[in-house]
Write an enzyme that holds these catalytic residues in place. Structure first.
Site, mmCIF file in Angstrom:
data_model
loop_
_atom_site.group_PDB
_atom_site.id
_atom_site.type_symbol
_atom_site.label_atom_id
_atom_site.label_comp_id
_atom_site.label_asym_id
_atom_site.label_seq_id
_atom_site.Cartn_x
_atom_site.Cartn_y
_atom_site.Cartn_z
ATOM 1 C CE1 TYR A 158 -3.410 -15.660 -3.453
ATOM 2 C CE2 TYR A 158 -4.553 -13.723 -4.286
ATOM 3 C CZ TYR A 158 -3.931 -14.929 -4.518
ATOM 4 O OH TYR A 158 -3.810 -15.406 -5.801
ATOM 5 C CE LYS A 162 -0.373 -14.739 -5.279
ATOM 6 N NZ LYS A 162 0.564 -15.647 -5.975
HETATM 7 P P1 NAP Z 1 -4.311 -24.086 -7.296
HETATM 8 O O1 NAP Z 1 -5.130 -24.700 -8.371
HETATM 9 O O2 NAP Z 1 -4.842 -24.038 -5.907
HETATM 10 O O3 NAP Z 1 -2.865 -24.819 -7.291
HETATM 11 C C1 NAP Z 1 -1.895 -24.391 -6.382
HETATM 12 C C2 NAP Z 1 -0.589 -25.080 -6.686
HETATM 13 O O4 NAP Z 1 0.392 -24.583 -5.768
HETATM 14 C C3 NAP Z 1 -0.642 -26.588 -6.487
HETATM 15 O O5 NAP Z 1 0.158 -27.202 -7.460
HETATM 16 C C4 NAP Z 1 -0.035 -26.770 -5.103
HETATM 17 O O6 NAP Z 1 0.614 -28.012 -4.909
HETATM 18 C C5 NAP Z 1 1.016 -25.676 -5.112
HETATM 19 N N1 NAP Z 1 1.440 -25.315 -3.773
HETATM 20 C C6 NAP Z 1 0.707 -24.767 -2.764
HETATM 21 N N2 NAP Z 1 1.475 -24.593 -1.682
HETATM 22 C C7 NAP Z 1 2.721 -25.026 -2.005
HETATM 23 C C8 NAP Z 1 3.946 -25.093 -1.309
HETATM 24 N N3 NAP Z 1 4.053 -24.675 -0.045
HETATM 25 N N4 NAP Z 1 5.035 -25.598 -1.951
HETATM 26 C C9 NAP Z 1 4.938 -26.027 -3.233
HETATM 27 N N5 NAP Z 1 3.790 -25.981 -3.947
HETATM 28 C C10 NAP Z 1 2.702 -25.489 -3.338
HETATM 29 O O7 NAP Z 1 -3.920 -22.581 -7.644
HETATM 30 P P2 NAP Z 1 -3.981 -21.777 -9.047
HETATM 31 O O8 NAP Z 1 -5.314 -21.129 -9.114
HETATM 32 O O9 NAP Z 1 -3.512 -22.612 -10.144
HETATM 33 O O10 NAP Z 1 -2.950 -20.604 -8.720
HETATM 34 C C11 NAP Z 1 -1.596 -20.645 -9.159
HETATM 35 C C12 NAP Z 1 -0.953 -19.308 -8.835
HETATM 36 O O11 NAP Z 1 -1.667 -18.259 -9.482
HETATM 37 C C13 NAP Z 1 -0.956 -18.963 -7.346
HETATM 38 O O12 NAP Z 1 0.211 -18.256 -7.007
HETATM 39 C C14 NAP Z 1 -2.151 -18.049 -7.226
HETATM 40 O O13 NAP Z 1 -2.061 -17.195 -6.117
HETATM 41 C C15 NAP Z 1 -2.072 -17.302 -8.537
HETATM 42 N N6 NAP Z 1 -3.328 -16.697 -8.957
HETATM 43 C C16 NAP Z 1 -4.434 -17.480 -9.188
HETATM 44 C C17 NAP Z 1 -5.609 -16.865 -9.573
HETATM 45 C C18 NAP Z 1 -6.863 -17.657 -9.865
HETATM 46 O O14 NAP Z 1 -7.904 -17.037 -10.095
HETATM 47 N N7 NAP Z 1 -6.841 -18.983 -9.886
HETATM 48 C C19 NAP Z 1 -5.666 -15.491 -9.716
HETATM 49 C C20 NAP Z 1 -4.536 -14.727 -9.460
HETATM 50 C C21 NAP Z 1 -3.362 -15.351 -9.089
HETATM 51 P P3 NAP Z 1 -0.193 -29.288 -4.286
HETATM 52 O O15 NAP Z 1 -1.175 -29.717 -5.344
HETATM 53 O O16 NAP Z 1 0.862 -30.298 -4.053
HETATM 54 O O17 NAP Z 1 -0.863 -28.779 -3.065
#
Ligand code: NAP
Length: 250
Positions: A158, A162
């Protein structure tokens, strides 16, 4: 107060069925953009986001596409342009984790995370940029992470993906700047979503100890910045990595 009017703009948000992407889609629509809600498997959740936007007077549609699939992304972006006639904003938000200690991490878990988080951004930029070059303008926003900046034990895959997003952002920003296409990255810290929900209480408590502002962020904290970066007002900002992490990485 900054007024962000996105009327007439068409936005694609990847991974917008849940979490941060969902909040970004809702806020872009509130600012007037037509929003394409991309998802991979969660069709019902994506439809619910779409309904919420439309019920609030906005314009939106859903589109299933696995962003790690190069050919599928080409068709996805072509279909969006065919439907709406333009594409102004791309938010590369889709992402996954497959955490594990280095010595135990499988090749498959490394590849899947890099393919989704990093190659997925490339795939969408690859096809969106052609249209933005024609339009002589655009906004690309890539989701990085505090893990890509600081590194994180148990997240070699990861963190690498990133950190890669940051290099991709800067290279694309330089390549596309002459046509007024800006490319920026957001590096969230710990945000309350499904992705962090699975963390143990111990890990959450330890994380909060490292956050000067003392709590996890909300998806809306990332969405507010996304709307600003997508707006005309952010036209002189490119190639930047903006940290939204409660001070964690300073
Ligand atoms: P999340 O709640 O797990 O949601 C992930 C989203 O990505 C879902 O809509 C999922 O779609 C979609 N997805 C996953 N694999 C995919 C693929 N192969 N093709 C198309 N869509 C895909 O994640 P989140 O926490 O909102 O994170 C969103 C972004 O922010 C990510 O890039 C994550 O790495 C980044 N981020 C998050 C955090 C945190 O603390 N939450 C911190 C730093 C960065 P489905 O529902 O259809 O599976």
């Amino acid at each position: 107060m900054v007024i962000c009017m996105l009327s007439g703009k068409v936005a694609v948000v990847t991974g917008a069925s849940r979490g941060i992407g969902r909040a970004i889609a809702v806020k872009l629509a509130e600012a007037g953009a037509t929003v394409v809600i991309n998802y991979n498997g969660s069709v019902e959740k994506a439809e619910a986001v779409c309904k919420e936007i439309v019920d609030n007077g906005g314009t939106a549609s859903t589109y299933q596409c696995n962003v790690s699939d190069f050919a599928a992304c080409e068709k996805f972006i072509q279909d969006v342009i065919a439907q709406y006639g333009r594409l102004d904003i791309l938010v590369n938000n889709a992402g996954i984790t497959k955490d594990g200690l280095l010595m135990k991490m499988s090749e498959e878990d490394f590849d899947r995370v890099v393919d989704t988080n990093l190659k997925g951004c490339f795939n969408c930029i690859r096809f969106v940029s052609r249209q933005m070059l024609k339009q002589k303008g655009g906004r690309i926003i890539n989701m990085s992470s505090v893990s890509g900046i600081m590194g994180n034990a148990g997240q070699a895959n990861y963190s690498a993906s990133k950190a890669g997003v940051i290099g991709l952002t800067k290279a694309c920003a330089r390549e596309l700047a002459s046509r007024h296409i800006t490319v920026n990255a957001i590096a969230p810290g710990f945000i309350d979503t499904d992705m962090t929900e699975v963390l143990s209480d111990n890990v959450k408590e330890e994380a909060i100890r490292q956050i000067p502002l003392g709590s996890f962020g909300k998806p809306e904290d990332i969405a507010n910045l996304s709307v600003f970066l997508a707006s005309e007002q952010a036209g002189y900002i490119t190639g930047q990595v903006i940290h939204v992490d409660g001070g964690m990485s300073m």
